[in-house]
Design a protein around this motif. Structure first.
Motif, PDB file in Angstrom:
ATOM      1  N   PHE A   1       0.824  -1.191   0.000  1.00  0.00           N
ATOM      2  CA  PHE A   1       0.000   0.000   0.000  1.00  0.00           C
ATOM      3  C   PHE A   1       0.863   1.248   0.000  1.00  0.00           C
ATOM      4  O   PHE A   1       2.010   1.229   0.440  1.00  0.00           O
ATOM      5  N   THR A   2       0.294   2.332  -0.498  1.00  0.00           N
ATOM      6  CA  THR A   2       0.930   3.636  -0.395  1.00  0.00           C
ATOM      7  C   THR A   2       0.433   4.291   0.886  1.00  0.00           C
ATOM      8  O   THR A   2      -0.492   3.799   1.541  1.00  0.00           O
ATOM      9  N   ASN A   3       1.023   5.422   1.234  1.00  0.00           N
ATOM     10  CA  ASN A   3       0.593   6.135   2.444  1.00  0.00           C
ATOM     11  C   ASN A   3      -0.863   6.569   2.341  1.00  0.00           C
ATOM     12  O   ASN A   3      -1.626   6.462   3.289  1.00  0.00           O
ATOM     13  N   ARG A   4      -1.256   7.062   1.190  1.00  0.00           N
ATOM     14  CA  ARG A   4      -2.642   7.516   1.010  1.00  0.00           C
ATOM     15  C   ARG A   4      -3.626   6.345   1.065  1.00  0.00           C
ATOM     16  O   ARG A   4      -4.703   6.454   1.632  1.00  0.00           O
ATOM     17  N   GLU A   5      -3.241   5.217   0.468  1.00  0.00           N
ATOM     18  CA  GLU A   5      -4.101   4.032   0.532  1.00  0.00           C
ATOM     19  C   GLU A   5      -4.239   3.546   1.972  1.00  0.00           C
ATOM     20  O   GLU A   5      -5.324   3.138   2.397  1.00  0.00           O
TER      21      GLU A   5
END
Length: 196
Positions: A99-103
């Motif tokens: 995952f990314t930080n935003r996800e």
């Protein structure tokens, strides 16, 4: 060239001591996921053990009153709903691996919504079923011995009230605080990344 030197000076003086590294952010996400998965697996295991115990008691323990059977059915239904709900929600955590930080922030927000829904809806139904089930189930036992009924039923009622009005709100608030702290730390990191 002067602007570049000024930019480098600003960059070097920026205080990043309080911010975690990118590896720590990834570790935070994986740690959160692993803790929730572990808790859900334990809850599924406990629910299944309770189901098996209640089924065994239902099959092998003879009862004479219909209230006992209704209580057994309500307890079975309550634990089955709890197990099903945890099995269903565990899928979301298994699919959330990279995952990314935003996800991860969106995932935390969805987790908060699910936590609120569980506390205000699912948990109320399950606890209501189990509370009435316990009271009905115990009635046959207590009705045989009136002296036990005088202190036994009040103890059962007090323990159920403590569960409803002390343990349940405390555990919800504790979980909400942890989730909010994790979300707030991640939001701080994202704000700093957006500023650069």
């Amino acid at each position: 060239m002067e602007n570049l030197n000024d930019l480098k000076a600003i960059w070097r003086t920026a205080d990043t001591a309080g911010l975690p590294t990118s590896a720590e952010v990834v570790q935070l996400g994986k740690s959160f996921r692993d803790k929730v998965l572990r808790r859900k697996k334990i809850m599924i295991g406990i629910s299944c053990l309770c189901l098996l115990l209640m089924l065994t008691i239902t099959v092998f323990l003879p009862t004479k009153m219909i209230t006992t059977r209704i209580g057994e059915a309500m307890l079975l239904l309550g634990t089955a709903i709890l197990a099903y709900n945890n099995i269903r929600s565990i899928k979301r955590f298994y699919h959330f691996d990279n995952f990314t930080n935003r996800e991860f922030l969106q995932f935390l927000e969805q987790t908060r919504k699910n936590q609120d829904y569980f506390y205000h809806n699912t948990q109320v139904w399950v606890l209501s079923l189990c509370t009435v089930g316990v009271l009905l189930y115990e009635y046959e036992f207590f009705s045989k011995k009136h002296s036990i009924m005088l202190w036994g039923y009040p103890l059962v009622v007090i323990s159920l009230l403590v569960d409803w009005f002390v343990i349940r709100p405390y555990s919800y608030k504790k979980g909400a605080r942890k989730l909010a702290a994790t979300k707030q730390n991640l939001e701080k990191i994202l704000e700093q990344l957006d500023e650069k």
